[in-house]
Design a protein around this motif. Sequence first.
Motif, PDB file in Angstrom:
ATOM      1  N   UNK A   1       1.189  52.398  72.293  1.00 38.17           N
ATOM      2  CA  UNK A   1       0.833  53.487  71.369  1.00 38.17           C
ATOM      3  C   UNK A   1      -0.382  53.132  70.517  1.00 38.17           C
ATOM      4  N   UNK A   2      -0.520  51.880  70.158  1.00 38.72           N
ATOM      5  CA  UNK A   2      -1.677  51.454  69.359  1.00 38.72           C
ATOM      6  C   UNK A   2      -2.984  51.728  70.098  1.00 38.72           C
ATOM      7  N   UNK A   3      -2.993  51.475  71.388  1.00 34.14           N
ATOM      8  CA  UNK A   3      -4.196  51.722  72.194  1.00 34.14           C
ATOM      9  C   UNK A   3      -4.493  53.222  72.273  1.00 34.14           C
ATOM     10  N   UNK A   4      -3.447  54.031  72.421  1.00 33.52           N
ATOM     11  CA  UNK A   4      -3.614  55.486  72.467  1.00 33.52           C
ATOM     12  C   UNK A   4      -4.212  55.991  71.155  1.00 33.52           C
ATOM     13  N   UNK A   5      -3.662  55.512  70.045  1.00 37.54           N
ATOM     14  CA  UNK A   5      -4.158  55.909  68.718  1.00 37.54           C
ATOM     15  C   UNK A   5      -5.604  55.478  68.549  1.00 37.54           C
ATOM     16  N   UNK A   6      -5.898  54.247  68.942  1.00 35.19           N
ATOM     17  CA  UNK A   6      -7.248  53.705  68.762  1.00 35.19           C
ATOM     18  C   UNK A   6      -8.300  54.530  69.495  1.00 35.19           C
ATOM     19  N   UNK A   7      -7.919  55.115  70.617  1.00 44.76           N
ATOM     20  CA  UNK A   7      -8.859  55.964  71.362  1.00 44.76           C
ATOM     21  C   UNK A   7      -8.921  57.367  70.769  1.00 44.76           C
ATOM     22  N   UNK A   8      -7.786  58.051  70.726  1.00 46.32           N
ATOM     23  CA  UNK A   8      -7.780  59.476  70.398  1.00 46.32           C
ATOM     24  C   UNK A   8      -8.098  59.779  68.938  1.00 46.32           C
ATOM     25  N   UNK A   9      -7.710  58.912  68.027  1.00 45.48           N
ATOM     26  CA  UNK A   9      -7.959  59.172  66.599  1.00 45.48           C
ATOM     27  C   UNK A   9      -9.442  59.099  66.255  1.00 45.48           C
ATOM     28  N   UNK A  10     -10.227  58.482  67.135  1.00 49.38           N
ATOM     29  CA  UNK A  10     -11.659  58.326  66.869  1.00 49.38           C
ATOM     30  C   UNK A  10     -12.530  59.181  67.785  1.00 49.38           C
ATOM     31  N   UNK A  11     -11.954  60.233  68.335  1.00 51.98           N
ATOM     32  CA  UNK A  11     -12.715  61.159  69.170  1.00 51.98           C
ATOM     33  C   UNK A  11     -12.666  62.557  68.562  1.00 51.98           C
ATOM     34  N   UNK A  12     -13.792  63.251  68.591  1.00 54.45           N
ATOM     35  CA  UNK A  12     -13.819  64.597  68.034  1.00 54.45           C
ATOM     36  C   UNK A  12     -13.215  65.590  69.035  1.00 54.45           C
ATOM     37  N   UNK A  13     -13.143  66.862  68.637  1.00 53.70           N
ATOM     38  CA  UNK A  13     -12.450  67.874  69.447  1.00 53.70           C
ATOM     39  C   UNK A  13     -13.061  68.008  70.846  1.00 53.70           C
ATOM     40  N   UNK A  14     -14.392  67.978  70.931  1.00 55.24           N
ATOM     41  CA  UNK A  14     -15.060  68.093  72.231  1.00 55.24           C
ATOM     42  C   UNK A  14     -14.738  66.904  73.117  1.00 55.24           C
ATOM     43  N   UNK A  15     -14.788  65.719  72.550  1.00 53.10           N
ATOM     44  CA  UNK A  15     -14.478  64.512  73.314  1.00 53.10           C
ATOM     45  C   UNK A  15     -13.027  64.497  73.784  1.00 53.10           C
ATOM     46  N   UNK A  16     -12.112  64.938  72.929  1.00 50.83           N
ATOM     47  CA  UNK A  16     -10.693  64.965  73.311  1.00 50.83           C
ATOM     48  C   UNK A  16     -10.464  65.922  74.486  1.00 50.83           C
ATOM     49  N   UNK A  17     -11.125  67.061  74.454  1.00 53.29           N
ATOM     50  CA  UNK A  17     -11.007  68.029  75.552  1.00 53.29           C
ATOM     51  C   UNK A  17     -11.560  67.441  76.847  1.00 53.29           C
ATOM     52  N   UNK A  18     -12.681  66.718  76.745  1.00 59.13           N
ATOM     53  CA  UNK A  18     -13.280  66.089  77.934  1.00 59.13           C
ATOM     54  C   UNK A  18     -12.355  65.012  78.511  1.00 59.13           C
ATOM     55  N   UNK A  19     -11.738  64.239  77.623  1.00 55.58           N
ATOM     56  CA  UNK A  19     -10.803  63.192  78.067  1.00 55.58           C
ATOM     57  C   UNK A  19      -9.633  63.815  78.823  1.00 55.58           C
ATOM     58  N   UNK A  20      -9.074  64.893  78.249  1.00 49.57           N
ATOM     59  CA  UNK A  20      -7.919  65.553  78.880  1.00 49.57           C
ATOM     60  C   UNK A  20      -8.285  66.091  80.264  1.00 49.57           C
ATOM     61  N   UNK A  21      -9.478  66.697  80.367  1.00 45.13           N
ATOM     62  CA  UNK A  21      -9.927  67.218  81.673  1.00 45.13           C
ATOM     63  C   UNK A  21     -10.136  66.090  82.681  1.00 45.13           C
ATOM     64  N   UNK A  22     -10.793  65.039  82.226  1.00 45.92           N
ATOM     65  CA  UNK A  22     -11.091  63.902  83.108  1.00 45.92           C
ATOM     66  C   UNK A  22      -9.795  63.252  83.599  1.00 45.92           C
TER      67      UNK A  22
END
Length: 312
Positions: A31-52
């Motif tokens: 969970x720490x790794x998940x938080x470290x990635x997603x908490x530091x990405x903006x809305x556009x980046x999060x959408x791109x991650x989900x699509x990828x």
Amino acid sequence: MATLTTPQPPTSPRTDAIDLRKAFKGFGCDTSAVINILAHRDATQRAQIAREYSTMYSEDFTKRLSSELSGNTKKALLLWMPDPATRDATIVRHALTGSDHRAATEVICSRTPSQIALFKQVYSSIFNTHLERDIGLYTSGDLKNLLLGFVTTQRYEGLEFDRVAAENDAKSLYMAGEKRLGTDEKKFIEVFSNRSRAHLNAVSSAYESMYGNSLRKAVKKETSGNFEHGLVTILECADHPGRYFARVLHKAMKGLGTDDSTLLRVVVTRAEIDMMYVKIEYQKKYGKSLNEAVKSETSGNFRAFLLALLGH
């Protein structure tokens, strides 16, 4: 307004998707790794991650995220993933259908006309119904009339206002409330749902100078319950949304126990809007940083995620 959760351009959505897949694999989720990635990405980046992620691994990222997490950490991260308009639409829908009128009122009455217009469109497309219909279905009385007026009126968003018109509204509100026996709720609904933020600030200022009492105190004296909450939210967000949400957060954390649902909702929804100002107002009013308060009232991964959103 800039988010405190600083986007990190060196990493690509593909790299993030791979790293998240690694965090999900094995015994238990990192969970720490998940938080470290997603908490530091903006809305556009999060959408791109989900699509990828969905493209690479042929599974829905949000569903996988949901299955890997639990408790408040799961609620907060799932609320964080969508863009602000989708998030608002989802919060309001769940709040209305779940009879959490306070949460629905807070979100609706604190948003600007342009924010409301956007999340109304999203609301219709996601839930195949209109926001106005659900407000009419799940609320009643003065609250229903206030919310319906607030989401259907195209209010001016600029800074100009007519001082004479503001003084007339101040007088009308005085005559509808403190001056008479009983309260003319329709007049309060008319003024609070139809006027711009700049105009309402002028009304508040005129009210105090004309009658020696704050409009906020008059509202709290003359109304009650969720209707009062809606009027106060509109009034305080017209003046300073950061100060309003600092007060909401303090109330959620003071006393015995913490209102986790309010805490996570406000931190997640304001992180990409005006969290810097919320933090400044919190420090000024309560004499300690918002980060300190959150740290003392939460624990584990939930605390780590909220502090990541708050930033330094």
